[in-house]
Design an enzyme around this catalytic site. Sequence first.
Site, mmCIF file in Angstrom:
data_model
loop_
_atom_site.group_PDB
_atom_site.id
_atom_site.type_symbol
_atom_site.label_atom_id
_atom_site.label_comp_id
_atom_site.label_asym_id
_atom_site.label_seq_id
_atom_site.Cartn_x
_atom_site.Cartn_y
_atom_site.Cartn_z
ATOM 1 N N LYS A 102 92.544 30.149 13.174
ATOM 2 C CA LYS A 102 92.465 29.995 11.730
ATOM 3 C C LYS A 102 93.833 29.567 11.200
ATOM 4 C CE LYS A 102 90.503 33.015 9.187
ATOM 5 N NZ LYS A 102 89.924 31.882 8.407
ATOM 6 N N GLY A 105 93.933 25.835 6.612
ATOM 7 C CA GLY A 105 94.144 25.762 5.170
ATOM 8 C C GLY A 105 95.458 26.371 4.716
ATOM 9 N N GLU A 111 94.803 35.936 5.329
ATOM 10 C CA GLU A 111 93.482 36.037 5.944
ATOM 11 C C GLU A 111 93.457 37.116 7.035
ATOM 12 O OE1 GLU A 111 91.797 31.468 5.377
ATOM 13 O OE2 GLU A 111 92.968 31.966 7.155
#
Length: 262
Positions: A102, A105, A111
Site C-alpha cells: 500500500k 496514494g 493507513e
Amino acid sequence: MTGELSPIDKAKFVAAKRAAGLVEDGMRVGLGTGSTAAWLVRCLGEMVREEGLKFTAVPTSTRTAELAREVGIPVTSLDEARWLDLTIDGADEFDRDLNLIKGGGGALLQEKIVATASDQMVVIADAGKEVENLGAFPLPVEVIPFGWQTSQALIEETLVSMDVLGRSATLRMNADRAFVTDEGNYILDLHLNRIGNARQLALVINQIPGVVENGLFIDICDTVIIGYGDGNVEVRDINEGTVEREKLDFVETDNLFSDLSD
C-alpha cells in the site's frame, strides 16, 4: 451513470458497495485513501443520506476526510475514537496470504496506524491487484526529509542482501518537486520487481535511520473483497478460510456518480 463506467471502475464500485454493507450503526470505521476507497466513501455517504446509517469515520488522509465531509459522513480523529471496529481500504497489490503493498496514494503511514488500531481490516480491490508475489508495484517507503538521500543510499545498500530482483529507489515527485505526505515527509519508491520474503524486508527496512514506515502490510488484512467488471464480487476471509461469491446489481444513482473524478 454506471453504464458509462469502465470495467475497472465497475469492479471498484461493486467491491466498495459490498464492503459498505459491513458498516453498521454505531461503528467507528477507518476509511482508506485512493480511488477504490473513494468509491467506498461515496457508497457510505449515500447510505447515510438515504438509509439513515449512523457511524463515525476516521479518515486516513486529508483528501479522504474532505470527501467524507462532502458526502455527509461524520469525521473524527483516531485519538478521539481510540479504537475502531473496522477499517476498509484499498491496496496496490495483495497476495494469497492477504499480505499487501500500500502507499501508492501516499498515505501509507496513517493507513497502517488506522488499520492496526482496528478489530478488522477489509481490503477492497479489483481483480488486477492480486499477484503471486508482491513487488511488481513499487514499494513505498516514507522517510523524513532531513538526510533523505542518505536514507536512500542506506536502503539501496540494504537491498543487496535481501531476496528481491530490483534494488533501486527513487524519490516520488509531484510535478517538479518532491511529493510531501500529510505528515510532511517524503516517499521513496523501491523498484523491487519481486519480493521473496516480505516479512523480513518490512522488518529490515524499518530499522534504517530516517525511515518512518514502509508500505508492506503483513498479517494486518483479515478479508479481501475483490470486484469484477461484470458485477461479481469474491469475499475471502483469511481467518475463517472461506471464499464467498455473489453478483451485485448496478444501481444508477445520480448522487453517487455525478461527481466522479477518480
